[in-house]
Design a protein around this motif. Structure first.
Motif, PDB file in Angstrom:
ATOM      1  N   THR A  48       3.424  23.177  -6.392  1.00 53.07           N
ATOM      2  CA  THR A  48       3.502  22.285  -5.249  1.00 53.07           C
ATOM      3  C   THR A  48       4.240  22.998  -4.125  1.00 53.07           C
ATOM      4  N   ASP A  50       6.752  23.773  -1.182  1.00 53.98           N
ATOM      5  CA  ASP A  50       8.051  23.237  -0.804  1.00 53.98           C
ATOM      6  C   ASP A  50       7.974  22.617   0.585  1.00 53.98           C
ATOM      7  N   LEU A  51       8.728  21.532   0.763  1.00 57.74           N
ATOM      8  CA  LEU A  51       8.801  20.901   2.073  1.00 57.74           C
ATOM      9  C   LEU A  51       9.504  21.838   3.049  1.00 57.74           C
ATOM     10  N   GLY A  52       9.090  21.826   4.302  1.00 63.94           N
ATOM     11  CA  GLY A  52       9.743  22.645   5.309  1.00 63.94           C
ATOM     12  C   GLY A  52       8.763  23.534   6.039  1.00 63.94           C
ATOM     13  N   GLU A  53       9.330  24.497   6.743  1.00 65.79           N
ATOM     14  CA  GLU A  53       8.520  25.386   7.575  1.00 65.79           C
ATOM     15  C   GLU A  53       8.707  26.835   7.159  1.00 65.79           C
ATOM     16  N   VAL A  71       5.080  22.008   5.917  1.00 65.46           N
ATOM     17  CA  VAL A  71       4.740  21.135   4.787  1.00 65.46           C
ATOM     18  C   VAL A  71       5.618  19.899   4.867  1.00 65.46           C
ATOM     19  N   THR A  72       4.967  18.725   4.895  1.00 63.99           N
ATOM     20  CA  THR A  72       5.679  17.444   4.945  1.00 63.99           C
ATOM     21  C   THR A  72       5.130  16.528   3.853  1.00 63.99           C
ATOM     22  N   GLU A  73       5.854  15.430   3.603  1.00 62.98           N
ATOM     23  CA  GLU A  73       5.374  14.419   2.658  1.00 62.98           C
ATOM     24  C   GLU A  73       4.105  13.801   3.220  1.00 62.98           C
ATOM     25  N   ARG A  79       1.193  16.246  -0.364  1.00 59.21           N
ATOM     26  CA  ARG A  79       1.871  17.080   0.625  1.00 59.21           C
ATOM     27  C   ARG A  79       0.885  17.378   1.758  1.00 59.21           C
ATOM     28  N   SER A 103       0.464  16.868  -5.178  1.00 61.09           N
ATOM     29  CA  SER A 103       1.622  17.480  -5.840  1.00 61.09           C
ATOM     30  C   SER A 103       1.376  17.526  -7.326  1.00 61.09           C
TER      31      SER A 103
END
Length: 104
Positions: A48, A50-53, A71-73, A79, A103
């Motif tokens: 999956t 990771d959230l962020g840039e 990447v955001t929810e 994702r 995810s």
């Protein structure tokens, strides 16, 4: 004679604009290919994201590009992945694509 030279100047201006348009479209096309390749790599990863840039640089077709992945929810167990590509040193976005990944 003045009319003929005005017509000639206009014709050269049109040819110049056509060359600029072709170069611009070539950059958009190559940026789209870079974005598609980055997205395929992301979708083929088993993990999956990771959230962020994240950001980076790549070369393709003799041009240098900068890219960023955000990447955001995207909802329950989803994702949202957005990728933006531009020429190195430029702020103009040439390609922008988004998708949703489940995810795992």
């Amino acid at each position: 004679m003045a009319i003929l030279s005005a017509v000639a100047i206009s014709a050269f201006a049109m040819l110049s604009q056509g060359a600029n348009f072709a170069a611009s479209e070539r950059d958009r096309l190559t940026a789209s290919i870079v974005a598609d390749n980055l997205m395929v790599e992301e979708l083929l990863r088993a993990a999956t994201p990771d959230l962020g840039e994240q950001s980076g640089e790549t070369e393709f077709a003799g041009r240098s590009f900068e890219w960023s992945t955000i990447v955001t929810e995207g909802g329950e167990e989803l994702r949202r992945i957005a990728i933006v590509v531009r020429l190195k040193g430029s702020t103009q976005t040439l390609a922008h694509i988004e998708t949703i990944k489940v995810s795992s």
